[in-house]
Design a protein around this motif. Structure first.
Motif, mmCIF file in Angstrom:
data_model
loop_
_atom_site.group_PDB
_atom_site.id
_atom_site.type_symbol
_atom_site.label_atom_id
_atom_site.label_comp_id
_atom_site.label_asym_id
_atom_site.label_seq_id
_atom_site.Cartn_x
_atom_site.Cartn_y
_atom_site.Cartn_z
ATOM 1 N N CYS A 14 46.429 80.999 8.220
ATOM 2 C CA CYS A 14 45.374 80.006 8.475
ATOM 3 C C CYS A 14 44.230 80.111 7.474
ATOM 4 C CB CYS A 14 44.834 80.161 9.888
ATOM 5 S SG CYS A 14 45.985 79.594 11.144
ATOM 6 N N LYS A 18 42.778 77.025 5.464
ATOM 7 C CA LYS A 18 41.359 76.676 5.561
ATOM 8 C C LYS A 18 40.733 76.573 4.174
ATOM 9 C CE LYS A 18 36.990 77.984 7.582
ATOM 10 N NZ LYS A 18 36.213 78.983 8.294
ATOM 11 N N GLU A 22 39.068 73.174 2.675
ATOM 12 C CA GLU A 22 37.681 73.105 2.199
ATOM 13 C C GLU A 22 37.621 72.647 0.745
ATOM 14 O OE1 GLU A 22 36.270 77.013 3.212
ATOM 15 O OE2 GLU A 22 35.923 76.440 5.303
ATOM 16 N N LEU A 49 39.925 76.373 11.380
ATOM 17 C CA LEU A 49 40.731 75.438 10.593
ATOM 18 C C LEU A 49 40.525 73.994 11.051
ATOM 19 C CD1 LEU A 49 42.763 74.881 8.364
ATOM 20 C CD2 LEU A 49 44.589 75.429 9.978
ATOM 21 N N SER A 52 37.095 72.817 9.856
ATOM 22 C CA SER A 52 37.107 72.557 8.412
ATOM 23 C C SER A 52 37.876 71.289 8.082
ATOM 24 C CB SER A 52 37.732 73.741 7.661
ATOM 25 O OG SER A 52 36.927 74.881 7.793
#
Length: 85
Positions: A14, A18, A22, A49, A52
């Motif tokens: 993850c 993430k 981003e 996650l 984001s």
């Protein structure tokens, strides 16, 4: 760079997903192929996650409203206040 980020959106970790999410958000408008992968990541509610991903979808900006509005409405019902925000 974009193909590598798209691949990273499917990583088993993850934290990698993430970071890719981003980065795509910071880049802004990207290949529409990123949208389904980002949407898939909304289902993973770990390590921020989903939060984001919601932010990235907003930053990308050129997403079809027919796709994003239902997702945002579901996000408003999330128990996590950071996602709702």
């Amino acid at each position: 760079v974009i193909p590598a980020l798209l691949e990273a959106l499917k990583d088993k970790h993850c934290s990698v997903r993430k970071a890719a999410t981003e980065a795509l958000g910071q880049i802004g408008p990207v290949d529409p192929q990123a949208i389904p992968a980002l949407i898939e990541n909304l289902k993973i509610d770990r390590y921020g996650l989903a939060e984001s991903t919601m932010k990235a979808l907003g930053q990308i900006g050129h997403v079809d409203p027919k796709i994003v509005i239902p997702i945002l409405l579901v996000g408003l019902e999330n128990k996590d206040s950071f996602i709702r925000y």
